[in-house]
Motif scaffolding. Structure first.
Motif, PDB file in Angstrom:
ATOM      1  N   GLY A   1       0.610  -1.115  -0.078  1.00  0.00           N
ATOM      2  CA  GLY A   1       0.055   0.234  -0.024  1.00  0.00           C
ATOM      3  C   GLY A   1       0.922   1.106   0.088  1.00  0.00           C
ATOM      4  N   LEU A   2       0.524   2.177  -0.649  1.00  0.00           N
ATOM      5  CA  LEU A   2       1.494   3.435  -0.879  1.00  0.00           C
ATOM      6  C   LEU A   2       0.474   4.519  -0.444  1.00  0.00           C
ATOM      7  N   PHE A   3       0.891   5.414   0.446  1.00  0.00           N
ATOM      8  CA  PHE A   3       0.055   6.600   0.791  1.00  0.00           C
ATOM      9  C   PHE A   3       1.148   7.858   0.800  1.00  0.00           C
ATOM     10  N   LEU A   4       0.250   9.068   0.844  1.00  0.00           N
ATOM     11  CA  LEU A   4       0.889  10.182   0.849  1.00  0.00           C
ATOM     12  C   LEU A   4       0.403  11.250   1.739  1.00  0.00           C
ATOM     13  N   SER A   5       1.049  12.217   2.347  1.00  0.00           N
ATOM     14  CA  SER A   5       0.770  13.161   3.259  1.00  0.00           C
ATOM     15  C   SER A   5       1.000  14.264   2.276  1.00  0.00           C
ATOM     16  N   ALA A   6      -0.014  15.135   1.927  1.00  0.00           N
ATOM     17  CA  ALA A   6       0.053  16.116   0.668  1.00  0.00           C
ATOM     18  C   ALA A   6      -1.113  16.845   0.749  1.00  0.00           C
TER      19      ALA A   6
ATOM     20  N   LEU B   1       5.811  -0.381  -8.865  1.00  0.00           N
ATOM     21  CA  LEU B   1       5.251  -0.209  -7.828  1.00  0.00           C
ATOM     22  C   LEU B   1       3.968   0.156  -7.603  1.00  0.00           C
ATOM     23  N   ILE B   2       3.388   1.249  -8.301  1.00  0.00           N
ATOM     24  CA  ILE B   2       2.357   1.691  -8.272  1.00  0.00           C
ATOM     25  C   ILE B   2       1.566   1.037  -8.813  1.00  0.00           C
ATOM     26  N   GLU B   3       1.759   0.217  -9.884  1.00  0.00           N
ATOM     27  CA  GLU B   3       0.822  -0.822 -10.652  1.00  0.00           C
ATOM     28  C   GLU B   3       0.606  -2.064  -9.772  1.00  0.00           C
ATOM     29  N   HIS B   4       1.685  -2.035  -8.807  1.00  0.00           N
ATOM     30  CA  HIS B   4       1.454  -3.584  -8.079  1.00  0.00           C
ATOM     31  C   HIS B   4       0.600  -3.319  -7.018  1.00  0.00           C
ATOM     32  N   ALA B   5       0.632  -1.817  -6.566  1.00  0.00           N
ATOM     33  CA  ALA B   5       0.057  -1.740  -5.126  1.00  0.00           C
ATOM     34  C   ALA B   5      -1.346  -1.967  -5.128  1.00  0.00           C
ATOM     35  N   VAL B   6      -1.940  -2.489  -3.984  1.00  0.00           N
ATOM     36  CA  VAL B   6      -3.544  -2.477  -3.957  1.00  0.00           C
ATOM     37  C   VAL B   6      -4.277  -1.136  -3.630  1.00  0.00           C
ATOM     38  N   ALA B   7      -3.445  -0.203  -2.958  1.00  0.00           N
ATOM     39  CA  ALA B   7      -4.084   0.922  -2.831  1.00  0.00           C
ATOM     40  C   ALA B   7      -2.905   2.055  -2.784  1.00  0.00           C
ATOM     41  N   PHE B   8      -3.284   3.205  -3.379  1.00  0.00           N
ATOM     42  CA  PHE B   8      -2.376   4.352  -3.175  1.00  0.00           C
ATOM     43  C   PHE B   8      -3.069   5.594  -3.189  1.00  0.00           C
ATOM     44  N   ASP B   9      -3.159   6.480  -1.955  1.00  0.00           N
ATOM     45  CA  ASP B   9      -3.896   7.711  -1.844  1.00  0.00           C
ATOM     46  C   ASP B   9      -3.162   8.805  -1.105  1.00  0.00           C
ATOM     47  N   VAL B  10      -3.746   9.984  -1.145  1.00  0.00           N
ATOM     48  CA  VAL B  10      -3.387  10.741  -0.028  1.00  0.00           C
ATOM     49  C   VAL B  10      -4.399  10.704   1.099  1.00  0.00           C
ATOM     50  N   LEU B  11      -3.732  10.731   2.315  1.00  0.00           N
ATOM     51  CA  LEU B  11      -4.703  10.242   3.541  1.00  0.00           C
ATOM     52  C   LEU B  11      -4.703  11.330   4.267  1.00  0.00           C
ATOM     53  N   GLY B  12      -4.192  12.514   4.009  1.00  0.00           N
ATOM     54  CA  GLY B  12      -4.322  13.481   4.967  1.00  0.00           C
ATOM     55  C   GLY B  12      -3.237  14.654   4.691  1.00  0.00           C
ATOM     56  N   TYR B  13      -3.112  15.637   5.463  1.00  0.00           N
ATOM     57  CA  TYR B  13      -2.198  16.880   5.556  1.00  0.00           C
ATOM     58  C   TYR B  13      -2.153  17.619   6.766  1.00  0.00           C
TER      59      TYR B  13
ATOM     60  N   GLU C   1      -5.760  17.778   8.822  1.00  0.00           N
ATOM     61  CA  GLU C   1      -6.846  17.091   8.232  1.00  0.00           C
ATOM     62  C   GLU C   1      -6.546  15.735   7.999  1.00  0.00           C
ATOM     63  N   TYR C   2      -7.197  14.681   8.540  1.00  0.00           N
ATOM     64  CA  TYR C   2      -6.788  13.358   8.501  1.00  0.00           C
ATOM     65  C   TYR C   2      -8.151  12.801   7.857  1.00  0.00           C
ATOM     66  N   TYR C   3      -8.016  12.224   6.583  1.00  0.00           N
ATOM     67  CA  TYR C   3      -9.209  11.700   5.708  1.00  0.00           C
ATOM     68  C   TYR C   3      -9.589  10.452   6.295  1.00  0.00           C
ATOM     69  N   GLU C   4     -10.453  10.446   7.046  1.00  0.00           N
ATOM     70  CA  GLU C   4     -10.676   9.164   7.820  1.00  0.00           C
ATOM     71  C   GLU C   4     -11.267   8.243   7.096  1.00  0.00           C
ATOM     72  N   ASN C   5     -12.281   8.604   5.950  1.00  0.00           N
ATOM     73  CA  ASN C   5     -12.823   7.298   5.052  1.00  0.00           C
ATOM     74  C   ASN C   5     -11.872   6.939   4.035  1.00  0.00           C
ATOM     75  N   ARG C   6     -10.749   7.630   3.778  1.00  0.00           N
ATOM     76  CA  ARG C   6      -9.803   7.221   2.886  1.00  0.00           C
ATOM     77  C   ARG C   6      -8.964   6.270   3.638  1.00  0.00           C
ATOM     78  N   ILE C   7      -8.531   6.434   5.018  1.00  0.00           N
ATOM     79  CA  ILE C   7      -7.635   5.774   5.721  1.00  0.00           C
ATOM     80  C   ILE C   7      -8.475   4.278   6.047  1.00  0.00           C
ATOM     81  N   LYS C   8      -9.903   4.407   6.321  1.00  0.00           N
ATOM     82  CA  LYS C   8     -10.442   2.912   6.294  1.00  0.00           C
ATOM     83  C   LYS C   8     -10.350   2.356   5.139  1.00  0.00           C
TER      84      LYS C   8
END
Ligand SMILES: Cc1cc2nc3c(=O)[nH]c(=O)nc-3n(C[C@H](O)[C@H](O)[C@H](O)COP(=O)(O)O)c2cc1C
Length: 159
Positions: A80-85, A105-117, A144-151
């Motif tokens: 899984g890949l995440f960004l703080s952005a 790696l991005i293509e292999h990942a099951v998730a890639f998202d910005v989770l907050g900033y 701000e943490y994106y709770e729905n995205r984190i879940k």
């Protein structure tokens, strides 16, 4: 499921996101700041989460280096890949995607998202404060943490 979260950060938000992901995951989950500690061998882990924070479209060089040196192993794990952005859509931006993690790696990942900033003015140096004021028009601390995205992120990794 045994998970390791490897992150890099400048002012701490990516680390806070790592702990929020950990709370959502089942099973054992170790957290390592790649800028401060050495990362243990990945043999023991079946899931690897990598996250950094975005500065002028790039993540910290320590995380990039780690990923490049361990790419072959990472491609054998659930990733899984995440960004703080500041930009909530940064993970969809083609230029950002090219700069932060290898395409494979991005293509292999099951998730890639910005989770907050977070903009932590009390911790920022003069130049960072100046840039954020100019670009984002902000001058006070914001988190701000994106709770729905984190879940959703944690769910994709436990599926
Ligand atoms: C100088 C500076 C440059 C930044 N550049 C970007 C950027 O290019 N794209 C973006 O989405 N956010 C950008 N941000 C926002 C940071 O990514 C955001 O504050 C992030 O949550 C910081 O995480 P950290 O505390 O883990 O370092 C920038 C912030 C600063 C201070």
């Amino acid at each position: 499921m045994k998970t390791i979260i490897i992150y890099s950060t400048k002012y701490g938000c990516a680390g806070e996101l790592a702990y929020l992901i950990q709370k959502e995951l089942k099973g054992e989950c170790k957290i390592v700041n790649v800028m401060k500690s050495s990362v243990p061998p990945l043999n023991d882990y079946d899931t690897v989460i990598l996250g950094g924070s975005l500065y002028i479209g790039r993540i910290q060089k320590q995380l990039k280096k780690y990923v490049n040196e361990h790419l072959d192993t990472l491609l054998t794990k659930k990733v899984g890949l995440f960004l703080s952005a500041g930009d909530p859509k940064a993970a969809e931006n083609e230029v950002v995607r090219k700069n932060v993690f290898p395409k494979a790696l991005i293509e292999h990942a099951v998730a890639f998202d910005v989770l907050g900033y977070a903009y932590k003015f009390d911790k920022m140096g003069f130049l960072d404060r100046f840039i954020v004021k100019r670009v984002a028009g902000l001058s006070e601390n914001v988190t701000e943490y994106y709770e729905n995205r984190i879940k959703a992120f944690a769910e994709a990794l436990t599926r």
